[in-house]
Design an enzyme around this catalytic site. Structure first.
Site, PDB file in Angstrom:
ATOM      1  N   GLU A   1       5.367  -1.629  -3.335  1.00  0.00           N
ATOM      2  CA  GLU A   1       3.984  -1.960  -3.716  1.00  0.00           C
ATOM      3  C   GLU A   1       3.623  -3.395  -3.321  1.00  0.00           C
ATOM      4  O   GLU A   1       2.513  -3.647  -2.872  1.00  0.00           O
ATOM      5  CB  GLU A   1       3.759  -1.737  -5.218  1.00  0.00           C
ATOM      6  CG  GLU A   1       3.908  -0.280  -5.684  1.00  0.00           C
ATOM      7  CD  GLU A   1       3.079   0.739  -4.902  1.00  0.00           C
ATOM      8  OE1 GLU A   1       1.999   0.382  -4.388  1.00  0.00           O
ATOM      9  OE2 GLU A   1       3.528   1.901  -4.792  1.00  0.00           O
TER      10      GLU A   1
ATOM     11  N   CYS B   1       5.084   3.453   6.353  1.00  0.00           N
ATOM     12  CA  CYS B   1       5.913   3.396   7.552  1.00  0.00           C
ATOM     13  C   CYS B   1       6.608   4.754   7.749  1.00  0.00           C
ATOM     14  O   CYS B   1       7.106   5.334   6.787  1.00  0.00           O
ATOM     15  CB  CYS B   1       6.949   2.293   7.392  1.00  0.00           C
ATOM     16  SG  CYS B   1       8.044   2.149   8.806  1.00  0.00           S
TER      17      CYS B   1
HETATM   18 ZN   LIG Z   1       2.790   3.252  -0.732  1.00  0.00          ZN
HETATM   19 ZN   LIG Z   2       8.892   0.097   8.239  1.00  0.00          ZN
END
Ligand SMILES: [Zn+2]
Ligand SMILES: [Zn+2]
Length: 247
Positions: free
Chosen positions: A196, A207
């Site tokens: 966070e 990601c």
């Molecule tokens: Zn997230």
């Molecule tokens: Zn990453």
């Protein structure tokens, strides 16, 4: 194929009906929190970060662990990380915005009460302003639901970029599994907090790298499968941000 589409259509109709019933047994949306922030300034880095604990935690030990990891992953991003201690809800605020969840009723004796993220954000905004912090986190053992995404129940965590605050719920991180222990539970908390805070610094994107801490986790297994660290790509982004702020 048309048969399948018909089936999907039918299911989505049931979903809508179900949502209506859920709303009826839960709270009305009129009780929703509207966030008030008199001084929403842009994030400046490095900054002061504060951590507030809303629940039953071994605060000092846990805080020290979180602080060490945050300072490792986001090296030199914080002047200091401050322990803001425990926050105790008043009875009135505790019950405000609570949604009752029936799905878990079979597993537990009663109804689970879930709390809206905006309730935490308002507490955090006030505290952040009061303490002159750049960003702030709440860690709670209460179940939370998203104030902005209707269909998400039982979040691990959520970030409000504009108000520079985030909330992490440990409730589902404690889910019992093989080799369950307190260390593992704390590691999961640390991962979700790093995640966070990553949003607060790097933005709202997730990601795709499986072991990157910025990968979105649907369940505890996925939390366990990712590392405590940013991948090379996210680290490069982090260095870019550091460059742009000149520190
Ligand atoms: Zn997230
Ligand atoms: Zn990453």
């Amino acid at each position: 194929m048309p048969k399948l589409q018909k089936y999907i259509h039918k299911i989505s109709k049931y979903k809508k009906k179900l949502r209506k019933i859920l709303n009826r047994i839960g709270i009305s949306y009129s009780e929703e929190f509207e966030l008030i922030d008199e001084t929403p300034k842009k994030l400046l880095l490095p900054c002061y970060l504060g951590i507030l604990f809303c629940g039953d935690f071994e605060i000092n030990n846990l805080f020290n662990k979180i602080k060490i990891y945050l300072n490792t992953v986001y090296d030199s991003f914080f002047f200091d990380i401050r322990n803001l201690g425990a926050y105790n809800f008043t009875a009135e605020l505790f019950s405000k915005g609570v949604k009752r969840e029936y799905k878990e009723m079979k597993k537990s004796s009663g109804v689970i009460k879930i709390h809206p993220t905006n309730k935490f954000y308002q507490i955090l905004i006030n505290k952040r302003n009061e303490e002159s912090l750049g960003m702030i986190i709440a860690l709670t053992d209460l179940p939370i639901y998203s104030s902005s995404e209707d269909n998400i129940l039982f979040l691990f965590g959520e970030t409000h970029l504009k108000h520079r605050c985030c909330v992490v719920s440990s409730l589902k991180l404690r889910e019992l599994g093989k080799n369950e222990n307190n260390k593992l539970f704390e590691t999961r908390i640390v991962k979700e907090i790093i995640h966070e805070v990553g949003h607060l610094i790097l933005g709202s994107n997730h990601c795709p790298n499986e072991v990157c801490v910025m990968r979105f986790s649907n369940n505890v297994d996925e939390v366990d499968n990712k590392s405590l660290d940013l991948c090379d790509l996210c680290n490069t982004k982090l260095l870019g941000i550091q460059d742009s702020y000149n520190f």
